[in-house]
Design a protein around this motif. Structure first.
Motif, PDB file in Angstrom:
ATOM      1  N   ARG A 168     -19.275   7.660   4.879  1.00 52.47           N
ATOM      2  CA  ARG A 168     -19.445   8.095   3.491  1.00 52.47           C
ATOM      3  C   ARG A 168     -18.164   7.864   2.702  1.00 52.47           C
ATOM      4  N   THR A 169     -17.039   8.134   3.330  1.00 50.98           N
ATOM      5  CA  THR A 169     -15.764   7.946   2.649  1.00 50.98           C
ATOM      6  C   THR A 169     -15.536   6.485   2.309  1.00 50.98           C
ATOM      7  N   TRP A 170     -15.851   5.583   3.250  1.00 50.10           N
ATOM      8  CA  TRP A 170     -15.645   4.172   2.967  1.00 50.10           C
ATOM      9  C   TRP A 170     -16.648   3.670   1.920  1.00 50.10           C
ATOM     10  N   ALA A 171     -17.832   4.228   1.903  1.00 49.49           N
ATOM     11  CA  ALA A 171     -18.789   3.857   0.860  1.00 49.49           C
ATOM     12  C   ALA A 171     -18.257   4.265  -0.509  1.00 49.49           C
ATOM     13  N   GLN A 172     -17.634   5.442  -0.590  1.00 51.73           N
ATOM     14  CA  GLN A 172     -17.024   5.872  -1.847  1.00 51.73           C
ATOM     15  C   GLN A 172     -15.906   4.934  -2.254  1.00 51.73           C
ATOM     16  N   ALA A 173     -15.113   4.481  -1.269  1.00 51.11           N
ATOM     17  CA  ALA A 173     -14.024   3.551  -1.567  1.00 51.11           C
ATOM     18  C   ALA A 173     -14.572   2.238  -2.101  1.00 51.11           C
ATOM     19  N   ASP A 174     -15.640   1.731  -1.514  1.00 54.17           N
ATOM     20  CA  ASP A 174     -16.228   0.475  -1.974  1.00 54.17           C
ATOM     21  C   ASP A 174     -16.774   0.638  -3.386  1.00 54.17           C
TER      22      ASP A 174
ATOM     23  N   ALA B 162       0.830  -1.205   0.000  1.00 55.68           N
ATOM     24  CA  ALA B 162       0.000   0.000   0.000  1.00 55.68           C
ATOM     25  C   ALA B 162       0.862   1.251   0.000  1.00 55.68           C
ATOM     26  N   GLN B 163       1.944   1.246   0.775  1.00 52.17           N
ATOM     27  CA  GLN B 163       2.826   2.408   0.808  1.00 52.17           C
ATOM     28  C   GLN B 163       3.555   2.603  -0.521  1.00 52.17           C
ATOM     29  N   GLY B 164       3.849   1.509  -1.202  1.00 52.31           N
ATOM     30  CA  GLY B 164       4.513   1.633  -2.493  1.00 52.31           C
ATOM     31  C   GLY B 164       3.602   2.138  -3.590  1.00 52.31           C
ATOM     32  N   LEU B 165       2.315   1.755  -3.557  1.00 59.61           N
ATOM     33  CA  LEU B 165       1.373   2.167  -4.590  1.00 59.61           C
ATOM     34  C   LEU B 165       0.721   3.513  -4.289  1.00 59.61           C
ATOM     35  N   ALA B 166       0.369   3.749  -3.054  1.00 58.86           N
ATOM     36  CA  ALA B 166      -0.361   4.971  -2.692  1.00 58.86           C
ATOM     37  C   ALA B 166       0.151   5.510  -1.364  1.00 58.86           C
ATOM     38  N   PRO B 167       1.390   5.992  -1.310  1.00 62.79           N
ATOM     39  CA  PRO B 167       1.927   6.504  -0.044  1.00 62.79           C
ATOM     40  C   PRO B 167       1.134   7.709   0.452  1.00 62.79           C
ATOM     41  N   ASN B 168       0.918   7.757   1.749  1.00 60.37           N
ATOM     42  CA  ASN B 168       0.158   8.878   2.318  1.00 60.37           C
ATOM     43  C   ASN B 168       1.053  10.100   2.474  1.00 60.37           C
ATOM     44  N   CYS B 169       0.572  11.243   2.003  1.00 65.61           N
ATOM     45  CA  CYS B 169       1.322  12.501   2.126  1.00 65.61           C
ATOM     46  C   CYS B 169       1.288  13.017   3.557  1.00 65.61           C
ATOM     47  N   GLU B 170       0.130  12.903   4.188  1.00 60.23           N
ATOM     48  CA  GLU B 170      -0.018  13.421   5.548  1.00 60.23           C
ATOM     49  C   GLU B 170       0.531  12.396   6.544  1.00 60.23           C
TER      50      GLU B 170
ATOM     51  N   ALA C  97      -0.936   9.933  -5.725  1.00 59.11           N
ATOM     52  CA  ALA C  97      -0.455   9.855  -4.348  1.00 59.11           C
ATOM     53  C   ALA C  97       0.890  10.555  -4.198  1.00 59.11           C
ATOM     54  N   LEU C  98       1.791  10.369  -5.164  1.00 60.12           N
ATOM     55  CA  LEU C  98       3.103  11.009  -5.087  1.00 60.12           C
ATOM     56  C   LEU C  98       3.008  12.526  -5.182  1.00 60.12           C
ATOM     57  N   SER C  99       1.989  13.017  -5.894  1.00 57.10           N
ATOM     58  CA  SER C  99       1.795  14.464  -6.027  1.00 57.10           C
ATOM     59  C   SER C  99       0.828  15.022  -5.002  1.00 57.10           C
ATOM     60  N   CYS C 100       0.369  14.174  -4.085  1.00 55.93           N
ATOM     61  CA  CYS C 100      -0.507  14.587  -2.986  1.00 55.93           C
ATOM     62  C   CYS C 100      -1.824  15.178  -3.474  1.00 55.93           C
ATOM     63  N   THR C 101      -2.422  14.527  -4.470  1.00 54.12           N
ATOM     64  CA  THR C 101      -3.748  14.931  -4.934  1.00 54.12           C
ATOM     65  C   THR C 101      -4.731  13.808  -4.626  1.00 54.12           C
ATOM     66  N   ASN C 102      -5.981  13.991  -5.026  1.00 57.62           N
ATOM     67  CA  ASN C 102      -7.068  13.079  -4.659  1.00 57.62           C
ATOM     68  C   ASN C 102      -6.875  11.721  -5.323  1.00 57.62           C
ATOM     69  N   GLU C 103      -6.518  10.703  -4.516  1.00 56.65           N
ATOM     70  CA  GLU C 103      -6.256   9.384  -5.084  1.00 56.65           C
ATOM     71  C   GLU C 103      -7.516   8.711  -5.607  1.00 56.65           C
ATOM     72  N   LEU C 104      -8.620   8.801  -4.868  1.00 55.73           N
ATOM     73  CA  LEU C 104      -9.849   8.146  -5.297  1.00 55.73           C
ATOM     74  C   LEU C 104     -10.375   8.748  -6.590  1.00 55.73           C
ATOM     75  N   ALA C 105     -10.213  10.074  -6.754  1.00 58.93           N
ATOM     76  CA  ALA C 105     -10.653  10.706  -7.977  1.00 58.93           C
ATOM     77  C   ALA C 105      -9.817  10.220  -9.154  1.00 58.93           C
TER      78      ALA C 105
ATOM     79  N   ASP D  31      -6.125   8.476   4.017  1.00 56.66           N
ATOM     80  CA  ASP D  31      -5.553   7.833   2.834  1.00 56.66           C
ATOM     81  C   ASP D  31      -5.771   6.320   2.829  1.00 56.66           C
ATOM     82  N   VAL D  32      -6.244   5.758   3.925  1.00 55.65           N
ATOM     83  CA  VAL D  32      -6.338   4.310   4.040  1.00 55.65           C
ATOM     84  C   VAL D  32      -7.299   3.698   3.012  1.00 55.65           C
ATOM     85  N   PRO D  33      -8.455   4.297   2.693  1.00 55.60           N
ATOM     86  CA  PRO D  33      -9.321   3.674   1.675  1.00 55.60           C
ATOM     87  C   PRO D  33      -8.614   3.488   0.331  1.00 55.60           C
ATOM     88  N   ALA D  34      -7.924   4.529  -0.159  1.00 60.11           N
ATOM     89  CA  ALA D  34      -7.208   4.405  -1.439  1.00 60.11           C
ATOM     90  C   ALA D  34      -6.072   3.395  -1.323  1.00 60.11           C
TER      91      ALA D  34
END
Length: 463
Positions: free
Chosen positions: A416-422, A365-373, A447-455, A385-388
């Motif tokens: 709501r966030t987890w519903a969006q992830a699902d 998960a850290q390699g594919l979508a590292p959390n910026c915060e 993720a590397l550019s710290c923008t919306n991963e789910l979008a 960042d955990v859902p993405a």
């Protein structure tokens, strides 16, 4: 001063209580409250240097109190109206002064020493195998500060024998200490006042970065200043005339002058990186710091497996190594991410609970979508960042359904966030394999550019 007289002094004076207050009060703070001192790699029982800095940070409160207790002790002769009588005895004045000063010094050194022993035993029995010697000066200067403060308080009370002297000293030093207390929220701890004045207070900032320690110039400057304070306190205990009391101020002024010449003018000269602790220890492509080398046996095989999974998912764009994160950050600052390295923050609460296959999943998960915060103790990154990350890890590991890195609940996730992830997972798995791989690549870049991963994953516009 023989042992029998010293034992009598310890039994019949308040000297032992100063050590009891330091020991009991510190243990009460550490053991009765679940504060930041129990969390992360910089906890008070995680590393030797952190243990020394945590115990010394409490001097913000104990030092003024010890000075006040010394002042109460110094009023003993005047309260008993024995000052003139004792002055006529043939016993030398320095011996009369050495008795209470020695009893107080013994009590304080024993109390603080036992506190360090309690912390040291827990560190030694813990996971760390790194044993630096740099923590010793931190604790030794703390003992000197306590002894010097108590003797100084005794001397001031002897020179100004008023019932208001002890509380006045406590209030003044407590207010001054709070003003001079360095904050740990920046990249390096710093105070509001000029750095040299901040360092005249023996209290340190609460440690937040495990690799930081105090420089040698800080130890030397503070030692000179505290020795001058100790000499002035003892001289005031001996002084019987106004001229002698004025001359007694000379050592503390000289010590302060020398200290101000030696103490660093900026925080970067105060708190420095322990290079030996920060040295990397590697097992192939997986590296951790020397201070946390005990994590390497568990991390290395899982890291190698995660790198294989990442290469299958990202191809040539995949990270080539796993490395412990060592960059210094201000509190809450974004992490300095890299496409070539899987950075592992050992203060992340998710990795602290991960082992076996869960650790592999976390690294993927850290390699594919590292959390910026950041998600370390006291930082506000949370788990947004955990859902993405869960989607990315589940896809890379070939799971048939979305497996969260941490089970969602109302206290951790907004439902709501987890519903969006699902929903994003359902959309992703419904796409052709080539398009799925393309979406994961977009997620990685976002993720590397710290923008919306789910979008990025769903192909929607980033908000």
């Amino acid at each position: 001063m023989n042992g029998r007289v010293l034992r009598t002094e310890l039994k019949r004076s308040i000297a032992p209580w100063s050590g009891v207050v330091v020991l009991g009060g510190s243990l009460a703070v550490f053991c009765l409250f679940n504060g930041l001192w129990w969390q992360g790699t910089s906890g008070w029982t995680a590393q030797w240097t952190s243990m020394a800095l945590w115990t010394r940070s409490l001097l913000t409160f104990w030092w003024p109190l010890v000075v006040g207790m010394g002042a109460v002790y110094g009023l003993r002769d005047s309260r008993a109206r024995m000052t003139e009588l004792l002055a006529t005895t043939p016993l030398p004045a320095w011996r009369r002064a050495a008795l209470p000063a020695g009893a107080t010094a013994l009590a304080l050194a024993s109390g603080f020493g036992l506190l360090v022993l309690v912390g040291g035993v827990q560190v030694a029995l813990g996971a760390t195998s790194y044993l630096p010697l740099g923590w010793l000066p931190i604790s030794l200067v703390a003992v000197l500060a306590l002894v010097a403060g108590a003797v100084f308080g005794m001397g001031v009370a002897r020179a100004v024998p008023s019932a208001l002297t002890p509380p006045a000293l406590v209030v003044f030093l407590l207010m001054t200490g709070m003003f001079l207390r360095p904050s740990n929220e920046g990249t390096l701890p710093a105070g509001l006042a000029p750095n040299r004045l901040v360092l005249l207070s023996p209290a340190t900032a609460q440690p937040r970065e495990m690799l930081l320690t105090l420089s040698g110039s800080v130890h030397l400057g503070q030692t000179l200043w505290l020795l001058g304070l100790l000499a002035t306190g003892f001289a005031l205990l001996l002084a019987t005339t106004r001229r002698a009391r004025l001359l007694a101020v000379a050592p503390v002024l000289a010590g302060a002058a020398l200290a101000l010449l030696i103490l660093p003018a900026a925080p970067r000269g105060t708190y420095v990186v322990d290079k030996a602790a920060a040295a990397l220890v590697c097992d192939g492509p997986v590296c951790v710091t020397q201070a946390n080398s005990s994590h390497l046996p568990a991390l290395a095989p899982r890291g190698k497996e995660a790198l294989r999974v990442l290469h299958d998912a990202l191809g040539d764009q995949a990270p080539a190594s796993v490395r412990e994160e060592t960059a210094l950050r201000a509190l809450g600052d974004q992490r300095q991410l890299s496409a070539d390295v899987v950075l592992v923050d050992l203060d992340d609460p998710l990795i602290a609970r991960a082992s076996g296959a869960d650790l592999t999943r976390f690294l993927v998960a850290q390699g594919l979508a590292p959390n910026c915060e950041p998600r370390g103790p006291g930082e506000g990154g949370g788990l947004v960042d955990v859902p993405a990350q869960s989607i990315a890890a589940s896809w890379a590991l070939g799971d048939h359904q979305l497996e969260p890195l941490q089970k969602p609940d109302s206290d951790v996730y907004a439902q709501r966030t987890w519903a969006q992830a699902d929903a994003a997972w359902q959309k992703l798995t419904a796409l052709p394999p080539a398009e799925q791989r393309s979406r994961i690549a977009r997620l990685h870049a976002a993720a590397l550019s710290c923008t919306n991963e789910l979008a990025a994953l769903t192909g929607e516009a980033s908000s």
